[in-house]
Design a protein around this motif. Structure first.
Motif, PDB file in Angstrom:
ATOM      1  N   ARG A 178       0.871  -1.016  -0.052  1.00 58.79           N
ATOM      2  CA  ARG A 178       0.125  -0.009  -0.049  1.00 58.79           C
ATOM      3  C   ARG A 178       0.992   1.387  -0.077  1.00 58.79           C
ATOM      4  NH1 ARG A 178      -3.990  -2.639   3.716  1.00 58.79           N
ATOM      5  NH2 ARG A 178      -5.653  -3.228   2.552  1.00 58.79           N
ATOM      6  N   LEU A 179       1.877   1.113   0.939  1.00 61.25           N
ATOM      7  CA  LEU A 179       3.108   2.379   0.677  1.00 61.25           C
ATOM      8  C   LEU A 179       3.338   2.629  -0.592  1.00 61.25           C
ATOM      9  CD1 LEU A 179       4.341   4.639   2.444  1.00 61.25           C
ATOM     10  CD2 LEU A 179       5.974   2.855   3.349  1.00 61.25           C
ATOM     11  N   ASN A 208       2.445   1.730  -3.579  1.00 62.71           N
ATOM     12  CA  ASN A 208       1.543   2.248  -4.254  1.00 62.71           C
ATOM     13  C   ASN A 208       1.209   3.829  -4.349  1.00 62.71           C
ATOM     14  OD1 ASN A 208       1.172  -0.178  -5.789  1.00 62.71           O
ATOM     15  ND2 ASN A 208      -0.495  -0.661  -4.348  1.00 62.71           N
ATOM     16  N   ASP A 209       1.116   4.167  -2.930  1.00 63.56           N
ATOM     17  CA  ASP A 209       1.023   5.644  -2.554  1.00 63.56           C
ATOM     18  C   ASP A 209       2.072   6.381  -3.089  1.00 63.56           C
ATOM     19  OD1 ASP A 209      -1.594   4.898  -1.268  1.00 63.56           O
ATOM     20  OD2 ASP A 209      -0.729   5.149   0.587  1.00 63.56           O
ATOM     21  N   GLY A 231       2.270   6.601  -6.804  1.00 62.02           N
ATOM     22  CA  GLY A 231       1.115   7.368  -7.388  1.00 62.02           C
ATOM     23  C   GLY A 231       1.391   9.053  -7.182  1.00 62.02           C
ATOM     24  N   GLU A 232       2.285   9.298  -6.052  1.00 59.45           N
ATOM     25  CA  GLU A 232       2.642  10.659  -5.909  1.00 59.45           C
ATOM     26  C   GLU A 232       3.823  11.185  -6.858  1.00 59.45           C
ATOM     27  OE1 GLU A 232       4.388  11.205  -2.102  1.00 59.45           O
ATOM     28  OE2 GLU A 232       2.551  10.263  -1.002  1.00 59.45           O
TER      29      GLU A 232
END
Length: 199
Positions: free
Chosen positions: A36-37, A39-40, A43-44
């Motif tokens: 999840r981290l 992907n975040d 994504g940034e």
């Protein structure tokens, strides 16, 4: 989570199960959080080459802001140690495997990682010149010193005397490994490339 989102719950589950097998030091729940981290973070990143993985500048920000690293040369080499396929991006698999060693690696794994970071030109040896560059970067200069380079050259010679077991004027992996096994503090002899234990 909607199907169109970055990763569906089912995909996340499947990915965390397969990656938990390669990351010996994380359990499935931890792997899921790291995915999840990742992907975040991806994504940034800017739109260029989205989906290729975590880029160098984002990774360096993590090393600097999360793990307190400040040496540019060491951060670059850490990126290369993570980026096993040398494509200029850290894939999800490289991220999980790299963090597994970086955060919880055995002594063997950390010796290999540190040696890879310190071997600046990737030739399988840490040369006098490489030691000099790394030590020069990691030591703070005293304004009163006439020629700080002389002190660093002396330090390189002292280090070689202590660590160069086959006396060939450079450190092979086996030299480095033997020295660290004899004295674990030598693991980060040429600069901070692992997270602070307090992190």
């Amino acid at each position: 989570m909607a199907e169109g989102s970055v990763m569906s719950r089912k995909n996340l589950q499947m990915l965390s199960e397969s990656l938990a097998k390669v990351a010996k030091h994380f359990n499935k729940k931890e792997v899921k959080c790291l995915i999840r981290l990742y992907n975040d973070l991806v994504g940034e990143q800017s739109e260029r080459r989205m989906g290729a993985g975590l880029d160098r500048s984002k990774f360096r920000n993590i090393l600097h802001n999360t793990f307190g690293m400040t040496d540019d040369m060491i951060m670059d080499r850490a990126f290369r140690a993570f980026d096993k396929d040398n494509d200029g991006f850290i894939s999800i698999k490289e991220w999980i495997e790299g963090l597994s060693v970086f955060l919880r690696g055995t002594l063997d794994e950390r010796i290999k990682y540190c040696f890879d970071v310190y071997d600046l030109n990737g030739d399988g040896y840490i040369s006098r010149e490489e030691m000099f560059h790394m030590l020069k970067n990691s030591l703070t200069k005293q304004p009163t010193e006439e020629d700080p380079d002389e002190g660093i050259k002396d330090l390189v010679e002292i280090t070689l005397k202590k660590m160069d077991h086959d006396h060939d004027g450079r450190l092979s992996f086996s030299d480095f490994e033997k020295a660290v096994r004899d004295e674990e503090l030598l693991l980060e002899a040429f600069g901070s490339c692992l997270p602070d234990t307090k992190v």
